[in-house]
Design a protein around this motif. Structure first.
Motif, short mmCIF file in Angstrom:
data_model
loop_
_atom_site.label_atom_id
_atom_site.label_comp_id
_atom_site.label_asym_id
_atom_site.label_seq_id
_atom_site.Cartn_x
_atom_site.Cartn_y
_atom_site.Cartn_z
N SER A 10 110.90 29.29 38.29
CA SER A 10 110.43 30.10 39.47
C SER A 10 111.55 29.47 40.60
CB SER A 10 109.29 29.85 39.97
OG SER A 10 109.00 30.12 41.24
N THR A 11 112.12 30.38 41.00
CA THR A 11 113.50 30.22 42.05
C THR A 11 112.61 29.42 43.34
OG1 THR A 11 113.40 32.43 42.75
CG2 THR A 11 115.17 31.59 41.18
N GLN A 31 113.68 34.20 35.15
CA GLN A 31 112.59 33.11 35.38
C GLN A 31 111.59 33.39 34.31
OE1 GLN A 31 112.05 33.05 40.04
NE2 GLN A 31 111.62 35.02 39.18
N LYS A 57 106.90 34.12 40.00
CA LYS A 57 105.41 34.09 40.79
C LYS A 57 105.39 35.24 41.57
CE LYS A 57 105.18 30.05 42.78
NZ LYS A 57 105.09 29.08 43.06
N ARG A 73 103.00 37.95 44.36
CA ARG A 73 101.75 37.69 45.53
C ARG A 73 100.27 37.72 44.79
NH1 ARG A 73 101.25 42.30 48.41
NH2 ARG A 73 99.76 41.18 49.74
N LYS A 87 107.46 50.60 43.47
CA LYS A 87 107.97 49.20 43.90
C LYS A 87 109.20 48.77 43.12
CE LYS A 87 105.99 44.56 44.63
NZ LYS A 87 104.84 43.82 44.88
C1 BTN Z 1 105.40 40.17 44.80
O1 BTN Z 1 104.25 40.20 44.00
O2 BTN Z 1 105.32 41.42 45.29
C2 BTN Z 1 106.06 39.33 45.03
C3 BTN Z 1 107.18 39.18 44.06
C4 BTN Z 1 108.31 38.12 44.49
C5 BTN Z 1 109.23 37.65 43.12
C6 BTN Z 1 110.28 36.83 43.62
S1 BTN Z 1 111.41 36.81 42.09
C7 BTN Z 1 112.19 35.33 43.13
C8 BTN Z 1 111.27 34.62 43.66
N1 BTN Z 1 110.69 33.52 42.67
C9 BTN Z 1 109.43 33.62 42.11
O3 BTN Z 1 108.96 32.98 41.46
N2 BTN Z 1 109.05 34.77 42.99
C10 BTN Z 1 109.86 35.30 43.80
#
Ligand code: BTN
Length: 274
Positions: free
Chosen positions: A32-33, A56, A60, A62, A127
């Motif tokens: 995950s970044t 990735q 991750k 929200r 989205k």
């Molecule tokens: C959401 O659920 O709307 C948020 C998503 C966020 C995804 C980004 S991808 C780059 C960064 N690294 C992650 O693991 N998650 C965020």
């Protein structure tokens, strides 16, 4: 194939000296970044450092969700920021991120973009981008914020997992053409820096005004799922902490700081006899 369009050397050259992107960590694959950026920030990496990945393995989302992150088609990036903010005002940064992403995507597909609280970017109502902000605080100030941004750029409908097919889209799906991830990510950092400077120098009002102008849910009846709780009411706006202000059916004004919003369709009341 579009995976060649993210090129580490070109990115580093084009971003040299920029407020956001002056230091780039590029990975062809990473868990995950956000996790990587969090470790870098905890070890002292400066504001404006960015982590970019071509894919990735544990993206991750929200609310403990997974973020689908296949290789070669989308943007996965995390930005380290060290704003001079109190922790309670940190959500201003994720509201700002929604504005910056929405504005830059609008350049690629004009008049198709809007925002849904707190920071989902929607393209034709579906989205296209998610934002996950994580922070560390110390002594009642923000130490750092990791702004994780995932944008569905060139992913096809067929590559999407079944559970998001009805609710997610990509720039390529809606425009019918492939978009350069490189061009988009450079524009994104530039625009993020513009809005970040506005926030740091002028406060939240310009960011809030822009967010409101792109959020058609304001003025509508909405439902918010927050953990196991569901609340509904008319969305009135957002406050200085980025919380959603709702007017409930009982005429109570309430604030919601986290959750998932859905615009409720008005039920049609037929006039008796029709
Ligand atoms: C959401 O659920 O709307 C948020 C998503 C966020 C995804 C980004 S991808 C780059 C960064 N690294 C992650 O693991 N998650 C965020």
């Amino acid at each position: 194939m579009c995976n060649m369009d993210l090129n580490e050397e070109t990115l580093k050259n084009k971003l040299a000296g920029k407020l956001i992107g002056h230091k780039v960590y590029y990975f062809s694959e990473i868990d995950s970044t956000n996790d990587e950026a969090f470790e870098l920030a905890a070890a002292g990496s400066p504001e404006g450092t960015v982590v970019i990945a071509n894919s990735q393995t544990k993206g991750k989302g929200r609310l403990q969700r997974e973020w689908h992150s296949p290789s070669g088609s989308n943007i996965y990036t995390s930005i380290i920021l060290r704003p001079d903010l109190k922790p309670e005002n940190a959500p201003q940064i994720s509201i700002l991120a929604g504005v910056a992403v929405a504005e830059i995507i609008d350049n690629f597909c004009p008049d198709m973009i809007n925002l849904k609280w707190p920071n989902d970017v929607l393209l034709q109502g579906k989205k296209v981008c998610g934002i996950l902000a994580q922070m560390k605080t110390s002594a009642s100030r923000v130490d750092f914020i990791i702004l994780g941004i995932g944008i569905n750029v060139n992913i096809d409908y067929n590559q999407m997992p079944q559970d998001i097919k009805n609710t997610a889209t990509s720039l390529a799906i809606e425009t019918g053409r492939k978009i350069s991830r490189q061009e988009l990510i450079i524009g994104l950092y530039e625009n993020m820096a513009k809005w970040y400077k506005k926030l740091m120098e002028g406060g939240f009002s310009a960011v809030k005004e822009k967010w409101l102008s792109m959020a058609p849910m304001i003025g509508q009846r909405v439902q918010i799922m927050s953990g196991n709780e569901v609340v509904s009411g008319k969305a009135l706006g957002i406050d200085e902490q980025g919380s959603l202000l709702l007017l409930t059916a009982e005429n109570r004004r309430i604030k919601i700081s986290a959750g998932d919003a859905t615009i409720l369709k008005e039920t049609q009341n037929n006039v008796a006899g029709n």
